[in-house]
Scaffold this active site. Structure first.
Site, mmCIF file in Angstrom:
data_model
loop_
_atom_site.group_PDB
_atom_site.id
_atom_site.type_symbol
_atom_site.label_atom_id
_atom_site.label_comp_id
_atom_site.label_asym_id
_atom_site.label_seq_id
_atom_site.Cartn_x
_atom_site.Cartn_y
_atom_site.Cartn_z
ATOM 1 N N TYR A 9 0.789 -1.230 0.000
ATOM 2 C CA TYR A 9 0.000 0.000 0.000
ATOM 3 C C TYR A 9 0.823 1.282 0.000
ATOM 4 C CZ TYR A 9 -4.539 -2.254 0.804
ATOM 5 O OH TYR A 9 -5.687 -2.972 0.660
ATOM 6 N N LYS A 56 2.720 -15.069 3.721
ATOM 7 C CA LYS A 56 2.856 -15.929 2.537
ATOM 8 C C LYS A 56 4.344 -16.101 2.284
ATOM 9 C CE LYS A 56 1.144 -18.200 -0.937
ATOM 10 N NZ LYS A 56 0.551 -19.535 -0.724
HETATM 11 C C1 IPM Z 1 -10.467 -0.774 3.528
HETATM 12 C C2 IPM Z 1 -10.551 -0.451 2.049
HETATM 13 C C3 IPM Z 1 -9.325 0.283 1.565
HETATM 14 C C4 IPM Z 1 -8.124 -0.613 1.803
HETATM 15 C C5 IPM Z 1 -9.406 0.721 0.084
HETATM 16 C C6 IPM Z 1 -10.575 1.659 -0.149
HETATM 17 C C7 IPM Z 1 -8.149 1.354 -0.414
HETATM 18 O O1 IPM Z 1 -10.801 -1.590 1.311
HETATM 19 O O2 IPM Z 1 -10.307 0.154 4.333
HETATM 20 O O3 IPM Z 1 -10.631 -1.939 3.883
HETATM 21 O O4 IPM Z 1 -7.795 -1.472 0.975
HETATM 22 O O5 IPM Z 1 -7.490 -0.446 2.851
#
Ligand code: IPM
Ligand code: NAD
Ligand code: MN
Length: 367
Positions: A151, A202
Site C-alpha cells: 500500500y 505468505k
Molecule cells: C479498507 C478499504 C481500503 C483498503 C481501500 C478503499 C483502499 O478496502 O479500508 O478496507 O484497501 O485499505
C-alpha cells in the site's frame, strides 16, 4: 474545508472530546450522520461533552474544486482533535480513485496509524452464514498492518500503453514496522486476557518480505510465552476461518492480507454493514471507520446499515477513554439485532435513518 461545528453540552465530567467527522462518499454520507446521532446520545447519557467538526472531503468536493487532503490536515488533526470518524471514500465518477487514496491512505500514512484493528464478533447466531455456529465460535480480532506492504505506493509503469508495458508495485516491509505490529497484537492479546494468536503471511512465496515477518515473529513470540502463538499461510488461514473460526482470537497480518481477511471476517458475523474498524496509533489521534466502502449500489436509498459506523464510533470512544459510552453503543446495537430492528442486509425492513433514531433513542433523552 470546514462545513459546520457544533457542541453537545451535558453535565460534563471531563474536557470535551474534539471529534472530526468526515462522511466522505456514497453511503458514508448516510451512515455517518446516524453514527454521530448515536455518539451524541451516548455522550449525553454519560454526561460527556463532545465538540464535533465536519469536513466535506470526498468525491463531490474533488470534482468541484480538485482538492483532496489539505497539506496541513495531519498536523491539524494531531493538534486540534482527539478522534476522527470517517465514512467511506470512493465514487464511480472517479475511477482512478485519486481523492480516496489521498485522503484515506494519506491519513493512515501521514498520521502513522500503524494498527488497523478489525474486530469480528458474532452478536447473534442468526447472522452467520456458517452452519451450526454460535456466538462463542466467532470472536476474533484482525490486527492489520496499516502503513506498509503493497500500500505504500512505490512503483511505476514502464512503456505504459504499449504491448511491452511493465507495471511494478513494491511490497515494502520494514523491520520496525513488522515488529511494532506483531508486538501490538501480542500486547492486545495480553491486555484482553486472550490466549491464542495467529500470525499469517505468505513466506513460502514471498521469500524476502515475508521472510522478515517469519524472523520477527520467531523472535517476538519468545517474549510472550503466556500466549499460544502459531503461524498459518494466508491461503490456509482463509480456509480455516470458514471451516472453524473458533480457533482464532487474535490474527496479525500484513496490510493487503488484513484487508482481504477483514471482508471475510465481516461476512462471518453478518456482513459488511456490521463491521467496524480503527486505524490506530496508540496514544494519538486515530481514525475510526466502518470496514465497508461507499457502496454505490445502494447509495442514496436509505438502505445502508449504520451499525458498522456506530460501532466504529464506539471504538473511538474506547480509544479516547470513554469506556462506558463504548459499551453502551455496543449494547444498543446488540439490542437492535436481538429485537429484529435491522436494515435489509440483516433481513430487516428498517431504513438507515429509522435505525439510527432507534439506536439513539436507547439512551436517556438528551439533556
Ligand atoms: C479498507 C478499504 C481500503 C483498503 C481501500 C478503499 C483502499 O478496502 O479500508 O478496507 O484497501 O485499505
Ligand atoms: P463496499 O464495501 O462499498 O460494498 C460491497 C458490498 O457490500 C455492496 O454490495 C454493498 O451494497 C454492501 N454493503 C457495504 N456496506 C454496507 C452497509 N453499511 N449496509 C448494507 N450493505 C452494505 O465495497 P466495493 O463495492 O468494493 O467498493 C465501493 C467503493 O468504496 C470503491 O470505490 C472502493 O474503493 C471504496 N471503498 C472504500 C473504503 C473506505 O473508505 N474505507 C472501504 C472499502 C471500499
Ligand atoms: Mn477493504
Amino acid at each position: 474545508m470546514l462545513r459546520s461545528a457544533s457542541l453537545v453540552h451535558a453535565a460534563s465530567q471531563t474536557a470535551p472530546k474534539r471529534v472530526a467527522v468526515i462522511p466522505g462518499d456514497g453511503i458514508g454520507k448516510e451512515v455517518i450522520p446516524q453514527a454521530v446521532k448515536v455518539l451524541k446520545a451516548a455522550a449525553a447519557a454519560g454526561g460527556r461533552e463532545l465538540a464535533l467538526t465536519e469536513f466535506d472531503w470526498g468525491a463531490d468536493r474533488y470534482l468541484r474544486a480538485g482538492t483532496t487532503l489539505p497539506p496541513d490536515a495531519p498536523e491539524m488533526f494531531r493538534r486540534d482533535f482527539d478522534g476522527i470518524l470517517l465514512g467511506a471514500l470512493g465514487d464511480p465518477r472517479t475511477p482512478e480513485n485519486r481523492h480516496a487514496n489521498d485522503i484515506l491512505m494519506g491519513l493512515r500514512l501521514k498520521l502513522d496509524l500503524y494498527v488497523n484493528l478489525r474486530p469480528c464478533i458474532l452478536f447473534d447466531r442468526r447472522l452467520t452464514p456458517l452452519k451450526d455456529r454460535a456466538e462463542k465460535d466467532i470472536s476474533f480480532t484482525i490486527v492489520r498492518e496499516n502503513t506498509e506492504g503493497i500500500y505504500v505506493g512505490m512503483g511505476g509503469f514502464f512503456k505504459k500503453g504499449t504491448p511491452d508495458e511493465i507495471a511494478a508495485q513494491e511490497d515494502v516491509n520494514t523491520r520496525k514496522g513488522v515488529e511494532r505490529i506483531i508486538r501490538y497484537a501480542f500486547d492486545l492479546a495480553r491486555r484482553r486476557g486472550l490466549k491464542r494468536l495467529c500470525m499469517s503471511d505468505k513466506s513460502n512465496a514471498l521469500a524476502f518480505g515475508h521472510n522478515l515477518w517469519q524472523r520477527v515473529f520467531a523472535e517476538v513470540r519468545c517474549e510472550y510465552a503466556d500466549i499460544e502463538s502459531r503461524h498459518l499461510y494466508i491461503d490456509n488461514l482463509m480456509m480455516q476461518l470458514v471451516r472453524d473460526p473458533s480457533q482464532f482470537e487474535v490474527i496479525v497480518t500484513c496490510n493487503l492480507f488484513g484487508d482481504i481477511a477483514s471482508d471475510l471476517g465481516a461476512a462471518l458475523i453478518g456482513g459488511l454493514g456490521l463491521a467496524p474498524s480503527g486505524n490506530i496509533r496508540p496514544g494519538q489521534v486515530s481514525v475510526f471507520e466502518p470496514v465497508h466502502g461507499s457502496a454505490p449500489d445502494i447509495a442514496g436509498k436509505n438502505q445502508a446499515n449504520p451499525m458498522g459506523a456506530s460501532l466504529a464510533a464506539a471504538m473511538m470512544c474506547e480509544h479516547v477513554g470513554w469506556t462506558a459510552e463504548a459499551q453502551s453503543i455496543e449494547n444498543a446495537v446488540r439490542a437492535a439485532i436481538r429485537e429484529g430492528k435491522t436494515t435489509p442486509d440483516l433481513g430487516g425492513t428498517m431504513g438507515t435513518r429509522e435505525l439510527g433514531d432507534w439506536l439513539a433513542n436507547r439512551f436517556a433523552p438528551l439533556g
